[in-house]
Design a protein around this motif. Structure first.
Motif, PDB file in Angstrom:
ATOM      1  N   PRO A  65      32.427 -61.273  47.286  1.00 14.04           N
ATOM      2  CA  PRO A  65      32.479 -60.271  48.351  1.00 14.04           C
ATOM      3  C   PRO A  65      31.480 -59.146  48.079  1.00 14.04           C
ATOM      4  CG  PRO A  65      34.333 -59.990  46.881  1.00 14.04           C
ATOM      5  CD  PRO A  65      33.617 -61.230  46.429  1.00 14.04           C
ATOM      6  N   PRO A  66      31.205 -58.302  49.113  1.00 13.00           N
ATOM      7  CA  PRO A  66      30.228 -57.198  48.940  1.00 13.00           C
ATOM      8  C   PRO A  66      30.647 -56.219  47.861  1.00 13.00           C
ATOM      9  CG  PRO A  66      30.669 -57.592  51.267  1.00 13.00           C
ATOM     10  CD  PRO A  66      31.667 -58.397  50.511  1.00 13.00           C
ATOM     11  N   GLY A  67      31.974 -56.069  47.660  1.00  8.97           N
ATOM     12  CA  GLY A  67      32.440 -55.101  46.670  1.00  8.97           C
ATOM     13  C   GLY A  67      32.835 -55.701  45.350  1.00  8.97           C
ATOM     14  N   ALA A  68      32.414 -56.936  45.077  1.00  7.27           N
ATOM     15  CA  ALA A  68      32.782 -57.590  43.812  1.00  7.27           C
ATOM     16  C   ALA A  68      32.226 -56.811  42.620  1.00  7.27           C
ATOM     17  CB  ALA A  68      32.249 -59.023  43.801  1.00  7.27           C
ATOM     18  N   ASN A 122      21.987 -54.505  63.348  1.00  9.12           N
ATOM     19  CA  ASN A 122      22.793 -55.500  62.640  1.00  9.12           C
ATOM     20  C   ASN A 122      22.230 -55.712  61.236  1.00  9.12           C
ATOM     21  OD1 ASN A 122      24.773 -56.613  64.716  1.00  9.12           O
ATOM     22  ND2 ASN A 122      22.828 -56.763  65.811  1.00  9.12           N
ATOM     23  N   PRO A 123      22.689 -54.920  60.258  1.00 11.62           N
ATOM     24  CA  PRO A 123      22.186 -55.090  58.892  1.00 11.62           C
ATOM     25  C   PRO A 123      22.784 -56.336  58.237  1.00 11.62           C
ATOM     26  CG  PRO A 123      23.886 -53.418  58.957  1.00 11.62           C
ATOM     27  CD  PRO A 123      23.642 -53.828  60.380  1.00 11.62           C
ATOM     28  N   VAL A 124      22.022 -56.945  57.304  1.00  9.43           N
ATOM     29  CA  VAL A 124      22.495 -58.132  56.580  1.00  9.43           C
ATOM     30  C   VAL A 124      22.169 -57.990  55.100  1.00  9.43           C
ATOM     31  CG1 VAL A 124      22.305 -59.696  58.547  1.00  9.43           C
ATOM     32  CG2 VAL A 124      20.324 -59.354  57.062  1.00  9.43           C
ATOM     33  N   TYR A 125      22.982 -58.671  54.294  1.00 12.37           N
ATOM     34  CA  TYR A 125      22.693 -58.733  52.866  1.00 12.37           C
ATOM     35  C   TYR A 125      21.617 -59.794  52.626  1.00 12.37           C
ATOM     36  CZ  TYR A 125      27.062 -56.090  52.404  1.00 12.37           C
ATOM     37  OH  TYR A 125      28.044 -55.143  52.503  1.00 12.37           O
ATOM     38  N   LEU A 126      21.141 -59.879  51.375  1.00 14.52           N
ATOM     39  CA  LEU A 126      20.110 -60.865  51.045  1.00 14.52           C
ATOM     40  C   LEU A 126      20.582 -62.283  51.326  1.00 14.52           C
ATOM     41  CD1 LEU A 126      18.707 -59.411  47.684  1.00 14.52           C
ATOM     42  CD2 LEU A 126      17.671 -59.324  49.960  1.00 14.52           C
ATOM     43  N   SER A 127      21.904 -62.477  51.258  1.00 12.28           N
ATOM     44  CA  SER A 127      22.463 -63.806  51.501  1.00 12.28           C
ATOM     45  C   SER A 127      22.473 -64.162  52.982  1.00 12.28           C
ATOM     46  CB  SER A 127      23.896 -63.856  50.960  1.00 12.28           C
ATOM     47  OG  SER A 127      24.717 -62.929  51.671  1.00 12.28           O
ATOM     48  N   GLY A 128      22.220 -63.163  53.857  1.00 10.36           N
ATOM     49  CA  GLY A 128      22.313 -63.389  55.297  1.00 10.36           C
ATOM     50  C   GLY A 128      23.663 -63.023  55.868  1.00 10.36           C
ATOM     51  N   VAL A 129      24.604 -62.644  54.990  1.00  8.49           N
ATOM     52  CA  VAL A 129      25.929 -62.221  55.444  1.00  8.49           C
ATOM     53  C   VAL A 129      25.815 -60.850  56.096  1.00  8.49           C
ATOM     54  CG1 VAL A 129      28.248 -61.573  54.695  1.00  8.49           C
ATOM     55  CG2 VAL A 129      27.123 -63.583  53.714  1.00  8.49           C
ATOM     56  N   ALA A 130      26.502 -60.679  57.246  1.00 13.09           N
ATOM     57  CA  ALA A 130      26.446 -59.411  57.975  1.00 13.09           C
ATOM     58  C   ALA A 130      27.169 -58.306  57.225  1.00 13.09           C
ATOM     59  CB  ALA A 130      27.051 -59.578  59.363  1.00 13.09           C
ATOM     60  N   VAL A 131      26.582 -57.121  57.237  1.00 12.18           N
ATOM     61  CA  VAL A 131      27.204 -55.938  56.630  1.00 12.18           C
ATOM     62  C   VAL A 131      28.222 -55.373  57.626  1.00 12.18           C
ATOM     63  CG1 VAL A 131      26.786 -53.659  55.650  1.00 12.18           C
ATOM     64  CG2 VAL A 131      25.065 -55.462  55.404  1.00 12.18           C
ATOM     65  N   GLN A 132      29.416 -55.020  57.153  1.00 10.13           N
ATOM     66  CA  GLN A 132      30.453 -54.499  58.038  1.00 10.13           C
ATOM     67  C   GLN A 132      31.110 -53.240  57.484  1.00 10.13           C
ATOM     68  OE1 GLN A 132      33.278 -57.550  59.044  1.00 10.13           O
ATOM     69  NE2 GLN A 132      31.735 -58.917  59.906  1.00 10.13           N
ATOM     70  N   HIS A 149      17.000 -33.992  64.597  1.00  8.01           N
ATOM     71  CA  HIS A 149      18.430 -34.118  64.855  1.00  8.01           C
ATOM     72  C   HIS A 149      18.955 -35.335  64.098  1.00  8.01           C
ATOM     73  CE1 HIS A 149      17.795 -31.318  68.229  1.00  8.01           C
ATOM     74  NE2 HIS A 149      16.732 -32.044  68.489  1.00  8.01           N
ATOM     75  N   TYR A 150      20.267 -35.430  63.968  1.00 12.20           N
ATOM     76  CA  TYR A 150      20.852 -36.514  63.178  1.00 12.20           C
ATOM     77  C   TYR A 150      22.033 -37.149  63.919  1.00 12.20           C
ATOM     78  CZ  TYR A 150      18.169 -34.060  59.614  1.00 12.20           C
ATOM     79  OH  TYR A 150      17.164 -33.458  58.916  1.00 12.20           O
ATOM     80  N   ALA A 151      22.159 -38.449  63.748  1.00 11.07           N
ATOM     81  CA  ALA A 151      23.298 -39.186  64.292  1.00 11.07           C
ATOM     82  C   ALA A 151      23.790 -40.156  63.223  1.00 11.07           C
ATOM     83  CB  ALA A 151      22.903 -39.943  65.555  1.00 11.07           C
ATOM     84  N   THR A 152      25.092 -40.259  63.047  1.00 10.98           N
ATOM     85  CA  THR A 152      25.668 -41.126  62.011  1.00 10.98           C
ATOM     86  C   THR A 152      26.135 -42.436  62.635  1.00 10.98           C
ATOM     87  OG1 THR A 152      26.375 -39.229  60.705  1.00 10.98           O
ATOM     88  CG2 THR A 152      27.459 -41.340  60.264  1.00 10.98           C
ATOM     89  N   ALA A 153      25.647 -43.539  62.077  1.00 16.10           N
ATOM     90  CA  ALA A 153      26.024 -44.870  62.570  1.00 16.10           C
ATOM     91  C   ALA A 153      27.091 -45.472  61.663  1.00 16.10           C
ATOM     92  CB  ALA A 153      24.811 -45.783  62.628  1.00 16.10           C
ATOM     93  N   SER A 154      28.054 -46.140  62.275  1.00 21.06           N
ATOM     94  CA  SER A 154      29.092 -46.847  61.532  1.00 21.06           C
ATOM     95  C   SER A 154      29.406 -48.155  62.246  1.00 21.06           C
ATOM     96  CB  SER A 154      30.356 -45.992  61.396  1.00 21.06           C
ATOM     97  OG  SER A 154      30.838 -45.619  62.678  1.00 21.06           O
ATOM     98  N   TYR A 155      30.158 -49.000  61.569  1.00 23.78           N
ATOM     99  CA  TYR A 155      30.420 -50.329  62.116  1.00 23.78           C
ATOM    100  C   TYR A 155      31.495 -50.278  63.193  1.00 23.78           C
ATOM    101  CZ  TYR A 155      31.209 -55.345  62.364  1.00 23.78           C
ATOM    102  OH  TYR A 155      31.330 -56.644  62.813  1.00 23.78           O
ATOM    103  N   SER A 156      31.234 -50.948  64.312  1.00 19.38           N
ATOM    104  CA  SER A 156      32.187 -51.040  65.413  1.00 19.38           C
ATOM    105  C   SER A 156      32.778 -52.444  65.440  1.00 19.38           C
ATOM    106  CB  SER A 156      31.500 -50.730  66.752  1.00 19.38           C
ATOM    107  OG  SER A 156      32.338 -51.075  67.835  1.00 19.38           O
TER     108      SER A 156
END
Length: 589
Positions: A65-68, A122-132, A149-156
């Motif tokens: 997993p991403p947090g392993a 749509n960001p992805v890891y090196l493996s091609g798995v989508a970042v969420q 100016h600034y805007a904060t993006a998060s996963y929907s």
């Protein structure tokens, strides 16, 4: 010691990579225990089990997993029946992964100030798995390349992508904007970083096109009337436009000829609209006027809107014909003159009667405590009738209060003075007082901050009624602007409470308004609030405008359901027209 064999397809991995584990030398279908540890701890999901295929080969896939946990991992296999001299074991190392953002997408390539731009990617890891997970800051740069100016993006979860939005300020620069995500600025919350290369997307910002809704009171204007002009100005996002320059230009419909000068409008926060006013002059053209309102500010935002108003010319009243020998000779001629002669006779067979003629229709004078509603078309004389009833009570030694929603107090004083009524002495001794709500409606200064704050208005009415030594006549002129600005139920309740308050103190409550300006059900409800109703009408006959009065109800009185003609005469007030002679014999002829 242990002999390491090639159980995994690599000795190093990045998070979210898939680790392929394969071992041989087991019996067909044998159950095999798979253990994986990181340091001294078992990896979540282990131990696990697998079965050897017909060739005695175990194949197993594990995706981290991403947090392993990063660092060294150990995999060991143990068959349920096969005992190997050397255990199947393998070490490998897990590293953080990088994040890639293929592109930053904008929802609109061009938009106006105050509108909202939406950014997705749509960001992805090196493996091609989508970042969420995680957040990233999108940097917005205005055309001067400095203002940021600034805007904060998060996963929907709903959209299945990262999303951010930003509302363009009304005061920002127009032109080409740039939105970008800088390199290594994204962190998924587990220490995985990206992108290696920043991404940028441009879009265009244009000045706001303001929308304007123009309105005036629902009435027909006459010379000397004050025309209040209201404008609701909104930005493209629907928000109120509250700072800038707003003005109105008046022209006849289908003509570019200006009527008077520009009318400046001012923003009244309590009404959430721009307000201005002008006075209709006797030299102004009659007919339909086009009211063109323009709004702008120093940043180039602008808009235009228009409305219409109906204006009448001066109402010319015919002079009263003297009763002369010619009149009696005419009667003799009419008797044998047929239809044409009869019509001419009826036109001349009228003379003036004093204001007291009204009480023949109402079954006597109004006896407080009571309330009366006077309705009619614009120019029909509703205000004048209310003022004359009030003046009679002043002359009788009673106190009075005028609650103005349709004219400035000075305008009502001017009208009364024109009728020959000296009201200044009553103002000086405070027998006559004004509560000026109209000035607040048109953006002026007055003791009433919000004319639609009925609690505040009621308190002031109570205060002035309380100052009087006896019963007070209260004239509210008129109810039409109240219903234009407040909810119906609140307006009805205000008038009901006000009538009850005045009557409870033994007074006379009079309210005027434009007939037909409210829905039928609302007018019917309003009728139930008062004890008496008088309707006025104005009709055109040839080149003449004629006023008529009808008494609809007076509680406790025997009324006459007849329509009587009247006129407003300078220096006298309301004068009724009555027959000189009984024309019943003409009806029977």
């Amino acid at each position: 010691g242990q002999f390491q064999v090639g159980l995994t397809d690599s000795l190093t991995y990045h998070r979210t990579d898939t680790t392929s584990i394969q071992a041989i030398g087991y019996r067909s279908g044998e159950n095999i225990t798979i253990r994986m540890t990181s340091g001294s701890n078992s990896v979540p999901g282990f131990p696990n089990w697998g079965s050897a295929d017909s060739n005695g080969v175990l194949s197993y896939l594990w995706q981290s997993p991403p947090g392993a946990t990063t660092g060294s991992y150990n995999v060991t296999l143990q068959g349920s029946t096969t005992v190997k001299a050397v255990l199947d074991t393998q070490l490998f190392t897990l590293f953080p992964t990088n994040i890639t953002i293929p592109q930053l997408v904008v929802a609109r390539t061009a938009l106006e100030r105050t509108e909202t731009q939406t950014f997705t990617f749509n960001p992805v890891y090196l493996s091609g798995v989508a970042v969420q997970s995680g957040t990233v800051t999108i940097i917005l740069v205005e055309p001067d390349s400095t203002t940021t100016h600034y805007a904060t993006a998060s996963y929907s979860l709903i959209n299945g992508m990262f999303l951010a939005s930003y509302t363009i300020p009304l005061t920002s620069q127009a032109g080409s904007w740039a939105a970008s995500i800088r390199a290594a600025s994204f962190n998924d919350g587990y220490g995985n970083i990206g992108p290696l290369v920043g991404v940028t997307h441009g879009f265009s910002v244009q000045p706001a096109q303001l929308s304007i809704l123009v309105s005036v009171q629902n009435k027909t204007y006459s010379p000397s009337d004050v025309m209040a002009i209201y404008a609701s100005v909104h930005s493209p996002d629907g928000s109120q436009f509250t700072s800038g320059t707003v003005y109105a230009v008046l022209t006849p419909l289908n003509s570019a000829t200006r009527i008077g000068s520009e009318v400046s409008l001012y923003y009244v926060s309590s009404q959430a609209r721009w307000v201005g006013s002008t006075v209709v002059n006797s030299t102004d053209p009659a007919g339909v006027w086009l009211i063109s309102v323009n709004a702008s500010d120093t940043y180039g935002n602008k808009g235009a809107g228009s409305g219409v108003a109906v204006v009448n010319g001066s109402i010319i009243q015919p002079a009263s014909e003297p009763l002369s020998l010619f009149y009696f000779l005419l009667v003799a001629g009419v008797v044998g003159g047929g239809l044409a002669g009869t019509l001419l006779f009826r036109r001349l067979n009228s003379t003036d009667a004093p204001f007291e003629e009204l009480y023949a229709m109402t079954g006597g004078q109004f006896q407080p405590p009571t309330s009366l509603m006077i309705r009619g078309e614009s120019g029909s004389g509703t205000t004048m009738l209310g003022l004359q009833l009030l003046h009679e009570n002043l002359e009788a030694g009673k106190s009075a209060v005028i609650l103005t929603y349709d004219s400035f107090p000075s305008e009502l004083q001017r009208q009364m003075k024109g009728m020959g009524w000296d009201v200044q002495k009553y103002i000086d001794n405070r027998s006559l007082q004004f509560i000026d709500c109209y000035s607040a409606l048109v953006g002026g200064e007055t003791s009433i901050k919000d004319p639609i704050d009925f609690t505040e208005v009621s308190i002031q009415v109570s205060s002035k009624v309380g100052e009087a030594k006896g019963p007070v006549t209260v004239l509210l002129d008129s109810f039409t602007p109240i219903f234009n600005s407040a909810q119906v139920r609140h307006a009805i309740n205000f008038l009901r409470v006000l009538a009850a308050k005045v009557k409870n103190d033994g007074g006379f409550f009079i309210l005027t308004g434009t007939r037909g300006s409210l829905p039928e059900a609302v007018e019917s409800n309003l009728e139930s609030v008062v004890d008496g109703v008088i309707d006025l009408q104005i009709v055109r006959r040839g080149h003449r405008l004629i006023r008529f009065l009808t008494v609809k109800k007076v509680a406790g009185h025997q009324i006459g359901f007849v329509e009587k003609e009247f006129k407003v005469v300078q220096g006298r007030g309301i004068v009724f027209r009555i027959p000189r002679l009984d024309v019943g014999f003409l009806e029977r002829k």
